[in-house]
Design an enzyme around this catalytic site. Structure first.
Site: not given
Length: 263
Positions: A97-99, A102
């Site tokens: 999951h890449c912040p 998003g």
């Protein structure tokens, strides 16, 4: 090669060799960012009927355990998928999951994420190049004449803001370069995702030793890249296309080969 020249005391860079490539890079960067952000990363969907049917079938076969069943989404998990705690959904061929975008990175948008990293790295290089061009034009110092330390103090005092931009660009260049190299190594060299590399011991289809991870999805560097980026070359190359949202099992050579057969 692009050169920096001065025109009437103002910085002027060649349009065809500097401005056009910069604009094209900007368009490619925002396109890949948008696709990474808004594309379906490979969400595994199922109707209520399908969920009930899956629970019954897995219960009857004694397979209702967390290795093949997601107790949150109430679905049978395809191979290489994982439930994302941030998005609260199961993602096919889950990488991470890449912040920054998003969104999860999975089978549906991993290629766009790699494009985003590549053009982001190019954009950072443009920033560094722009800072150097500014110093050549506006700062009365040069590295060859004044040496490293005097040159450093001169460019810092000439434009503290530009020097700060340069330091920021170098910092971001380092972590983006490391990230894209790690991703390429996993994709091309290992044939695995970030999640699989971190949790390889949890998956029975990987052979893990103290120094290596043997993946049944590894076809060799060139083939891995062709399959990942779906390179076709006018139909001369045929990448292996797999729908990871519905692929549940894998048979592979347990004698040490890297070939595999999806079933």
């Amino acid at each position: 090669m692009s050169v920096c020249v001065s025109l009437d005391g103002a910085a002027h860079l060649p349009f065809a060799t500097v401005h056009v490539p910069f604009l094209l890079n900007s368009v490619a960067l925002f396109y890949n960012f948008g696709k990474s952000w808004k594309s379906d990363p490979g969400i595994i969907k199922a109707s209520e009927e399908q969920k009930k049917k899956t629970i019954v079938e897995l219960a009857e076969t004694g397979s209702l355990d967390l290795s093949v069943f997601c107790s949150t989404c109430l679905i049978r998990k395809p191979i290489r998928s994982k439930h994302c705690a941030v998005c609260n959904r199961c993602i096919a061929k889950f990488d991470h999951h890449c912040p920054w975008v998003g969104n999860c990175v999975g089978s549906g948008n991993h290629r766009y994420f790699m494009g985003y990293l590549f053009f982001l790295l190019c954009m950072i290089c443009w920033m560094i190049y722009g800072c150097i061009c500014y110093w050549r034009i506006h700062c009365s110092t040069s590295y060859s004449q004044d040496g490293f330390w005097l040159y450093l103090t001169q460019i810092a005092s000439c434009s503290p803001w530009m020097f700060w931009m340069f330091l920021n660009s170098v910092f971001h260049f380092m972590w983006v370069a490391v990230l894209i190299l790690c991703q390429l190594y996993q994709i091309a060299g290992l044939g695995i995702t970030t999640n699989e590399r971190m949790n390889a011991r949890r998956y029975k289809h990987f052979k893990v030793t103290a120094t290596s991870i043997e993946s049944p999805f590894n076809h060799g560097c060139v083939r891995n890249l062709m399959d990942f980026f779906e390179v076709r070359c006018c139909g001369l190359i045929r990448p292996v296309a797999v729908d990871w949202t519905s692929q549940y099992t894998v048979d592979y050579d347990q004698t040490g080969g890297s070939g595999y057969q999806l079933v």
